[in-house]
Design a protein around this motif. Structure first.
Motif, PDB file in Angstrom:
ATOM      1  N   ALA A 101       0.837  -1.204   0.000  1.00  0.00           N
ATOM      2  CA  ALA A 101       0.000   0.000   0.000  1.00  0.00           C
ATOM      3  C   ALA A 101       0.867   1.247   0.000  1.00  0.00           C
ATOM      4  O   ALA A 101       1.820   1.347   0.775  1.00  0.00           O
ATOM      5  CB  ALA A 101      -0.910  -0.013   1.221  1.00  0.00           C
ATOM      6  N   ARG A 102       0.522   2.195  -0.840  1.00  0.00           N
ATOM      7  CA  ARG A 102       1.304   3.430  -0.932  1.00  0.00           C
ATOM      8  C   ARG A 102       0.409   4.628  -0.614  1.00  0.00           C
ATOM      9  O   ARG A 102      -0.673   4.760  -1.181  1.00  0.00           O
ATOM     10  CB  ARG A 102       1.910   3.584  -2.326  1.00  0.00           C
ATOM     11  CG  ARG A 102       2.917   4.718  -2.456  1.00  0.00           C
ATOM     12  CD  ARG A 102       3.525   4.724  -3.851  1.00  0.00           C
ATOM     13  NE  ARG A 102       4.217   3.478  -4.151  1.00  0.00           N
ATOM     14  CZ  ARG A 102       5.472   3.219  -3.782  1.00  0.00           C
ATOM     15  NH1 ARG A 102       6.152   4.123  -3.092  1.00  0.00           N
ATOM     16  NH2 ARG A 102       6.029   2.076  -4.091  1.00  0.00           N
ATOM     17  N   ASP A 103       0.862   5.472   0.285  1.00  0.00           N
ATOM     18  CA  ASP A 103       0.109   6.663   0.631  1.00  0.00           C
ATOM     19  C   ASP A 103       0.047   7.594  -0.579  1.00  0.00           C
ATOM     20  O   ASP A 103       1.070   7.894  -1.206  1.00  0.00           O
ATOM     21  CB  ASP A 103       0.776   7.386   1.807  1.00  0.00           C
ATOM     22  CG  ASP A 103      -0.034   8.568   2.289  1.00  0.00           C
ATOM     23  OD1 ASP A 103       0.175   9.684   1.769  1.00  0.00           O
ATOM     24  OD2 ASP A 103      -0.879   8.387   3.179  1.00  0.00           O
ATOM     25  N   GLU A 104      -1.154   8.043  -0.924  1.00  0.00           N
ATOM     26  CA  GLU A 104      -1.339   8.851  -2.127  1.00  0.00           C
ATOM     27  C   GLU A 104      -0.629  10.197  -2.049  1.00  0.00           C
ATOM     28  O   GLU A 104      -0.165  10.725  -3.064  1.00  0.00           O
ATOM     29  CB  GLU A 104      -2.829   9.079  -2.385  1.00  0.00           C
ATOM     30  CG  GLU A 104      -3.584   7.810  -2.757  1.00  0.00           C
ATOM     31  CD  GLU A 104      -5.041   8.094  -3.062  1.00  0.00           C
ATOM     32  OE1 GLU A 104      -5.448   9.271  -2.939  1.00  0.00           O
ATOM     33  OE2 GLU A 104      -5.768   7.151  -3.428  1.00  0.00           O
ATOM     34  N   ILE A 108       4.746   7.140   0.396  1.00  0.00           N
ATOM     35  CA  ILE A 108       5.440   6.212   1.288  1.00  0.00           C
ATOM     36  C   ILE A 108       4.618   4.935   1.467  1.00  0.00           C
ATOM     37  O   ILE A 108       3.404   4.978   1.601  1.00  0.00           O
ATOM     38  CB  ILE A 108       5.700   6.865   2.650  1.00  0.00           C
ATOM     39  CG1 ILE A 108       6.667   8.043   2.483  1.00  0.00           C
ATOM     40  CG2 ILE A 108       6.244   5.862   3.668  1.00  0.00           C
ATOM     41  CD1 ILE A 108       6.876   8.845   3.762  1.00  0.00           C
ATOM     42  N   VAL A 109       5.304   3.797   1.472  1.00  0.00           N
ATOM     43  CA  VAL A 109       4.679   2.515   1.786  1.00  0.00           C
ATOM     44  C   VAL A 109       4.904   2.239   3.263  1.00  0.00           C
ATOM     45  O   VAL A 109       6.043   2.088   3.700  1.00  0.00           O
ATOM     46  CB  VAL A 109       5.283   1.373   0.948  1.00  0.00           C
ATOM     47  CG1 VAL A 109       4.697   0.024   1.377  1.00  0.00           C
ATOM     48  CG2 VAL A 109       5.053   1.614  -0.536  1.00  0.00           C
ATOM     49  N   PRO A 110       3.850   2.169   4.085  1.00  0.00           N
ATOM     50  CA  PRO A 110       4.031   1.897   5.504  1.00  0.00           C
ATOM     51  C   PRO A 110       4.513   0.464   5.726  1.00  0.00           C
ATOM     52  O   PRO A 110       4.091  -0.455   5.015  1.00  0.00           O
ATOM     53  CB  PRO A 110       2.629   2.112   6.089  1.00  0.00           C
ATOM     54  CG  PRO A 110       1.702   1.877   4.957  1.00  0.00           C
ATOM     55  CD  PRO A 110       2.424   2.345   3.726  1.00  0.00           C
ATOM     56  N   TRP A 111       5.393   0.265   6.692  1.00  0.00           N
ATOM     57  CA  TRP A 111       5.949  -1.064   6.936  1.00  0.00           C
ATOM     58  C   TRP A 111       4.870  -2.096   7.229  1.00  0.00           C
ATOM     59  O   TRP A 111       4.997  -3.262   6.850  1.00  0.00           O
ATOM     60  CB  TRP A 111       6.947  -1.020   8.097  1.00  0.00           C
ATOM     61  CG  TRP A 111       6.352  -0.590   9.415  1.00  0.00           C
ATOM     62  CD1 TRP A 111       6.301   0.670   9.926  1.00  0.00           C
ATOM     63  CD2 TRP A 111       5.709  -1.441  10.379  1.00  0.00           C
ATOM     64  NE1 TRP A 111       5.665   0.672  11.141  1.00  0.00           N
ATOM     65  CE2 TRP A 111       5.298  -0.606  11.456  1.00  0.00           C
ATOM     66  CE3 TRP A 111       5.442  -2.804  10.456  1.00  0.00           C
ATOM     67  CZ2 TRP A 111       4.633  -1.114  12.574  1.00  0.00           C
ATOM     68  CZ3 TRP A 111       4.784  -3.310  11.572  1.00  0.00           C
ATOM     69  CH2 TRP A 111       4.389  -2.465  12.613  1.00  0.00           C
ATOM     70  N   LEU A 158       2.226 -10.651   4.983  1.00  0.00           N
ATOM     71  CA  LEU A 158       3.187 -11.740   4.817  1.00  0.00           C
ATOM     72  C   LEU A 158       4.607 -11.290   5.101  1.00  0.00           C
ATOM     73  O   LEU A 158       5.517 -12.118   5.186  1.00  0.00           O
ATOM     74  CB  LEU A 158       3.095 -12.320   3.405  1.00  0.00           C
ATOM     75  CG  LEU A 158       1.739 -12.966   3.066  1.00  0.00           C
ATOM     76  CD1 LEU A 158       1.695 -13.353   1.591  1.00  0.00           C
ATOM     77  CD2 LEU A 158       1.486 -14.177   3.947  1.00  0.00           C
ATOM     78  N   ALA A 159       4.806  -9.987   5.239  1.00  0.00           N
ATOM     79  CA  ALA A 159       6.120  -9.446   5.575  1.00  0.00           C
ATOM     80  C   ALA A 159       5.944  -8.041   6.126  1.00  0.00           C
ATOM     81  O   ALA A 159       5.007  -7.334   5.750  1.00  0.00           O
ATOM     82  CB  ALA A 159       7.039  -9.416   4.344  1.00  0.00           C
ATOM     83  N   TYR A 160       6.828  -7.674   7.027  1.00  0.00           N
ATOM     84  CA  TYR A 160       6.925  -6.305   7.518  1.00  0.00           C
ATOM     85  C   TYR A 160       8.316  -5.799   7.166  1.00  0.00           C
ATOM     86  O   TYR A 160       9.324  -6.308   7.684  1.00  0.00           O
ATOM     87  CB  TYR A 160       6.765  -6.259   9.043  1.00  0.00           C
ATOM     88  CG  TYR A 160       5.360  -6.488   9.569  1.00  0.00           C
ATOM     89  CD1 TYR A 160       4.233  -6.175   8.822  1.00  0.00           C
ATOM     90  CD2 TYR A 160       5.170  -7.007  10.854  1.00  0.00           C
ATOM     91  CE1 TYR A 160       2.962  -6.373   9.321  1.00  0.00           C
ATOM     92  CE2 TYR A 160       3.897  -7.203  11.369  1.00  0.00           C
ATOM     93  CZ  TYR A 160       2.794  -6.887  10.605  1.00  0.00           C
ATOM     94  OH  TYR A 160       1.535  -7.087  11.100  1.00  0.00           O
ATOM     95  N   VAL A 161       8.398  -4.842   6.269  1.00  0.00           N
ATOM     96  CA  VAL A 161       9.691  -4.297   5.874  1.00  0.00           C
ATOM     97  C   VAL A 161       9.583  -2.789   5.725  1.00  0.00           C
ATOM     98  O   VAL A 161       8.490  -2.241   5.553  1.00  0.00           O
ATOM     99  CB  VAL A 161      10.199  -4.899   4.541  1.00  0.00           C
ATOM    100  CG1 VAL A 161      10.435  -6.389   4.682  1.00  0.00           C
ATOM    101  CG2 VAL A 161       9.231  -4.615   3.407  1.00  0.00           C
ATOM    102  N   ASP A 162      10.703  -2.129   5.765  1.00  0.00           N
ATOM    103  CA  ASP A 162      10.755  -0.705   5.471  1.00  0.00           C
ATOM    104  C   ASP A 162      10.180  -0.488   4.080  1.00  0.00           C
ATOM    105  O   ASP A 162      10.424  -1.277   3.153  1.00  0.00           O
ATOM    106  CB  ASP A 162      12.210  -0.224   5.537  1.00  0.00           C
ATOM    107  CG  ASP A 162      12.333   1.250   5.238  1.00  0.00           C
ATOM    108  OD1 ASP A 162      12.486   1.601   4.050  1.00  0.00           O
ATOM    109  OD2 ASP A 162      12.261   2.056   6.186  1.00  0.00           O
ATOM    110  N   GLY A 163       9.413   0.588   3.934  1.00  0.00           N
ATOM    111  CA  GLY A 163       8.720   0.836   2.673  1.00  0.00           C
ATOM    112  C   GLY A 163       9.616   0.843   1.451  1.00  0.00           C
ATOM    113  O   GLY A 163       9.192   0.451   0.367  1.00  0.00           O
ATOM    114  N   SER A 164      10.852   1.235   1.631  1.00  0.00           N
ATOM    115  CA  SER A 164      11.777   1.298   0.495  1.00  0.00           C
ATOM    116  C   SER A 164      12.129  -0.091  -0.041  1.00  0.00           C
ATOM    117  O   SER A 164      12.623  -0.228  -1.158  1.00  0.00           O
ATOM    118  CB  SER A 164      13.063   2.021   0.902  1.00  0.00           C
ATOM    119  OG  SER A 164      13.738   1.304   1.938  1.00  0.00           O
ATOM    120  N   LYS A 165      11.866  -1.133   0.763  1.00  0.00           N
ATOM    121  CA  LYS A 165      12.173  -2.504   0.357  1.00  0.00           C
ATOM    122  C   LYS A 165      10.933  -3.285  -0.058  1.00  0.00           C
ATOM    123  O   LYS A 165      11.009  -4.480  -0.327  1.00  0.00           O
ATOM    124  CB  LYS A 165      12.860  -3.257   1.507  1.00  0.00           C
ATOM    125  CG  LYS A 165      14.176  -2.657   1.967  1.00  0.00           C
ATOM    126  CD  LYS A 165      14.750  -3.470   3.108  1.00  0.00           C
ATOM    127  CE  LYS A 165      16.063  -2.886   3.612  1.00  0.00           C
ATOM    128  NZ  LYS A 165      16.590  -3.682   4.759  1.00  0.00           N
TER     129      LYS A 165
END
Length: 208
Positions: A101-104, A108-111, A158-165
């Motif tokens: 999910a990406r904030d419009e 940013i994609v929240p972890w 299924l995963a929690y990662v920093d949005g950049s990844k």
């Protein structure tokens, strides 16, 4: 490793974890999760563990979030959880997508929504969400449903990662459907990526 479910059932039928009463002095923060049955939980935990090894994120117990952050004394939260016993099983059906999910506005994609398998909004799921909001938050069941932003859809991460990844999770496939027959109370403390390893199950109750 994913959190293991080690618990005992007390005289009321409420299942509590051994550390259920180890709480800090400040008001605890809890999440309310739909829990997959044992076979599905084992399969999902394996997928989550593989994803964590691949992208460097933490492991966590597989779940569909009903409520993300509720602050109240633990004894009160457990009492409310107990009142949900028998609310009815929920068929969890996946739509075939695993998304980030990406904030419009910020992009940013929240972890917490970096690799989410989308879940269909069934009548049973919506009914349980309405009940959960009324019991834990005092929200009337007639109020409109709103899932966590920016995704705003029910999902199983299924995963929690920093949005950049988040793009590294493209290899993940949608899970198999399952029927959830338990709901659990999870102590989450601070809702940060760094705090995920410290999350712990407090109690769970059967929906049957």
């Amino acid at each position: 490793m994913p959190q293991e479910h080690q618990s005992t059932e007390n005289a009321t039928g409420l299942t509590e974890s051994p550390c259920a009463h180890d709480t800090p002095s400040s008001t605890p923060r809890f999440a309310l999760w739909l829990a997959p049955p044992p076979e599905a939980a084992a399969e999902l935990s394996h997928t989550i563990q593989q994803a964590a090894a691949e992208v460097g994120g933490p492991c966590f117990y597989p779940h569909v979030t009903l409520l993300g952050a509720v602050e109240m004394p633990q004894e009160e939260a457990i009492k409310i959880l107990q009142s949900m016993r028998g609310a009815g099983a929920v068929a969890v059906q996946f739509t075939g997508d695993v998304v980030a999910a990406r904030d419009e506005r910020s992009g940013i994609v929240p972890w917490s929504q970096s690799a989410a398998a989308l879940v269909s909004e069934s009548c049973e799921l919506l009914s349980l969400l309405r009940l959960s909001r009324r019991l834990f938050m005092g929200v009337p069941e007639c109020e409109p449903i709103s899932w966590a932003s920016p995704l705003r859809q029910p999902h199983l991460s299924l995963a929690y990662v920093d949005g950049s990844k988040a793009g590294l999770c493209a290899f993940l496939k949608p899970p198999r459907d399952f029927v959830a027959t338990e709901v659990l109370l999870q102590a989450v403390g601070q809702s940060t990526l760094e705090s995920v390893p410290d999350w712990r199950e407090v109690a769970r109750v059967s929906l049957l």
